[in-house]
Design a protein around this motif. Structure first.
Motif, PDB file in Angstrom:
ATOM      1  N   GLU A 110       0.821  -1.215   0.000  1.00 37.44           N
ATOM      2  CA  GLU A 110       0.000   0.000   0.000  1.00 37.44           C
ATOM      3  C   GLU A 110       0.856   1.267   0.000  1.00 37.44           C
ATOM      4  OE1 GLU A 110      -3.280  -0.123  -0.292  1.00 37.44           O
ATOM      5  OE2 GLU A 110      -3.178  -2.318  -0.318  1.00 37.44           O
ATOM      6  N   GLY A 111       2.170   1.086  -0.051  1.00 31.75           N
ATOM      7  CA  GLY A 111       3.073   2.234  -0.060  1.00 31.75           C
ATOM      8  C   GLY A 111       3.430   2.761   1.304  1.00 31.75           C
ATOM      9  N   ARG A 112       2.994   2.082   2.365  1.00 31.13           N
ATOM     10  CA  ARG A 112       3.328   2.513   3.723  1.00 31.13           C
ATOM     11  C   ARG A 112       4.772   2.117   4.042  1.00 31.13           C
ATOM     12  NH1 ARG A 112      -2.386   0.601   4.817  1.00 31.13           N
ATOM     13  NH2 ARG A 112      -1.446  -1.488   4.751  1.00 31.13           N
ATOM     14  N   VAL A 113       5.504   3.037   4.657  1.00 28.85           N
ATOM     15  CA  VAL A 113       6.914   2.805   4.947  1.00 28.85           C
ATOM     16  C   VAL A 113       7.093   2.512   6.440  1.00 28.85           C
ATOM     17  CG1 VAL A 113       9.251   3.728   4.795  1.00 28.85           C
ATOM     18  CG2 VAL A 113       7.547   4.357   3.066  1.00 28.85           C
ATOM     19  N   TYR A 114       7.909   1.501   6.747  1.00 29.57           N
ATOM     20  CA  TYR A 114       8.221   1.076   8.106  1.00 29.57           C
ATOM     21  C   TYR A 114       9.726   1.281   8.309  1.00 29.57           C
ATOM     22  CZ  TYR A 114       3.851  -1.680   7.628  1.00 29.57           C
ATOM     23  OH  TYR A 114       2.557  -2.102   7.419  1.00 29.57           O
ATOM     24  N   TYR A 115      10.097   1.659   9.536  1.00 25.60           N
ATOM     25  CA  TYR A 115      11.512   1.874   9.842  1.00 25.60           C
ATOM     26  C   TYR A 115      11.886   1.143  11.126  1.00 25.60           C
ATOM     27  CZ  TYR A 115      10.974   5.922   6.710  1.00 25.60           C
ATOM     28  OH  TYR A 115      10.697   6.746   5.645  1.00 25.60           O
ATOM     29  N   SER A 116      13.137   0.667  11.167  1.00 22.12           N
ATOM     30  CA  SER A 116      13.687   0.077  12.378  1.00 22.12           C
ATOM     31  C   SER A 116      15.158   0.466  12.459  1.00 22.12           C
ATOM     32  CB  SER A 116      13.540  -1.453  12.354  1.00 22.12           C
ATOM     33  OG  SER A 116      14.183  -2.044  13.470  1.00 22.12           O
ATOM     34  N   GLN A 117      15.576   0.926  13.619  1.00 20.09           N
ATOM     35  CA  GLN A 117      16.979   1.291  13.814  1.00 20.09           C
ATOM     36  C   GLN A 117      17.479   0.705  15.119  1.00 20.09           C
ATOM     37  OE1 GLN A 117      18.067   5.327  12.900  1.00 20.09           O
ATOM     38  NE2 GLN A 117      19.768   5.331  14.354  1.00 20.09           N
ATOM     39  N   GLN A 118      18.550  -0.075  15.015  1.00 25.31           N
ATOM     40  CA  GLN A 118      19.157  -0.685  16.195  1.00 25.31           C
ATOM     41  C   GLN A 118      19.953   0.361  16.976  1.00 25.31           C
ATOM     42  OE1 GLN A 118      21.881  -3.844  15.268  1.00 25.31           O
ATOM     43  NE2 GLN A 118      22.110  -4.495  17.401  1.00 25.31           N
ATOM     44  N   HIS A 119      19.898   0.272  18.305  1.00 22.79           N
ATOM     45  CA  HIS A 119      20.636   1.185  19.176  1.00 22.79           C
ATOM     46  C   HIS A 119      21.522   0.377  20.119  1.00 22.79           C
ATOM     47  CE1 HIS A 119      18.647   5.152  18.411  1.00 22.79           C
ATOM     48  NE2 HIS A 119      17.771   4.347  17.838  1.00 22.79           N
ATOM     49  N   PRO A 120      22.600   0.979  20.622  1.00 24.24           N
ATOM     50  CA  PRO A 120      23.463   0.266  21.574  1.00 24.24           C
ATOM     51  C   PRO A 120      22.692  -0.108  22.837  1.00 24.24           C
ATOM     52  CG  PRO A 120      24.507   2.288  20.784  1.00 24.24           C
ATOM     53  CD  PRO A 120      23.082   2.333  20.331  1.00 24.24           C
TER      54      PRO A 120
END
Length: 297
Positions: A110-120
């Motif tokens: 559907e064009g929806r964007v998901y984000y994930s960012q690893q942190h210390p």
């Protein structure tokens, strides 16, 4: 997957046939998905088995079943295919690593964007959210034992998973967990025993949501991610939400490994690819930032 094996001659088509047949366990469905013939799929599987020197499938009552070697090899084969598709620009999932920490971006149909960012993980000790601090401390005191008394305080906020032959499945969903808060208690209660991939959203989405599970599971380690995703609330349409997720490797009383997931719904996320102006405002009854260090059972 290929340790001590001669992998000369393995092709992408062989790997795709293996991964697809592992998922479908039906030649006709594999042919439909890959746009090829039964003879070609069989040849790819046979050639891959010959190169690896191991059987990947057995046919029992005319039904394909994975061998134990195939089970152990599947995650790595999926990862290889996904990396190739990503490099070729043919994947809805983008992944890169900076300073040893992963960043993921997934775009759905559907064009929806998901984000994930690893942190210390050290971020938890320095300025972590109270519930994450409590969970990390409890996990250390329990020496990774899932049923240890030190884990009792945080158990209502956790989700526990085991890894079975068909993938990851829920064995516990805490009534105060982010999962129960977001999806509703009815969904949470009915999740027990189900595979986490039963939504059939595709391998790329599964990699975005759970691709790190196997590494934490195998290593018994810890991982912290900040995530922006679109998820249905109480059976409704997907809504944007942000949360911090802590993954902890654990051990069940019978000695088998498991996975402890603790997510905190919060607007306090740091995702470089997500502008601060796009971080959604969420209802106060969902936010979990202010849960005190000494949570109640």
């Amino acid at each position: 997957m290929y340790q001590s094996k001669n992998i000369t001659g393995i092709t992408v088509d062989m790997l795709r046939a293996f991964v697809c047949l592992s998922k479908k366990l039906n030649l006709s469905k594999v042919c439909s998905e890959l746009g090829t013939t039964r003879q070609t799929v069989r040849r790819h599987i046979t050639d891959l088995e010959t190169i690896l020197g191991e059987k990947l499938f057995e046919v029992v009552d005319r039904q394909y079943q994975l061998t134990s070697f195939a089970h152990d090899s599947l995650d790595e084969a999926k990862s290889l295919i996904m990396q190739l598709d990503t490099w070729a620009g043919q994947s809805a999932l983008k992944k890169n690593t900076s300073g040893g920490l992963e960043k993921l971006q997934y775009t759905d149909t559907e064009g929806r964007v998901y984000y994930s960012q690893q942190h210390p993980v050290s971020q938890i000790a320095m300025n972590g959210l109270p519930l994450l601090k409590k969970a990390f401390t409890a996990w250390g005191a329990a020496e990774t034992q899932i049923e240890h008394e030190a884990m009792e305080e945080i158990r209502p906020y956790t989700v526990l998973c085991r890894k079975g032959p068909s993938g990851w499945f829920f064995v516990h969903v805490g009534p105060k967990s982010a999962y129960a808060r977001w999806f509703g208690l009815t969904v949470a209660k009915s999740a027990i025993g189900k595979l986490i991939t039963e939504d059939d959203a595709g391998d790329e989405y599964d990699e975005f949501t759970g691709g790190t599970y196997s590494r934490i599971y195998d290593e018994g380690g810890v991982r912290l991610d900040h995530i922006f995703a679109h998820l249905p609330r109480d059976g409704g349409e997907p809504e944007p939400g942000t949360f911090q997720r802590l993954l902890l490797g654990g051990v069940f009383p019978d000695g088998t490994p498991g996975l402890i997931l603790l997510a905190v719904i919060t607007e306090n996320v740091q995702i470089e690819a997500l502008p601060e102006s796009e971080i959604p405002s969420m209802p106060d009854d969902l936010i979990m930032d202010s849960l005190p260090c000494h949570v109640t059972k």
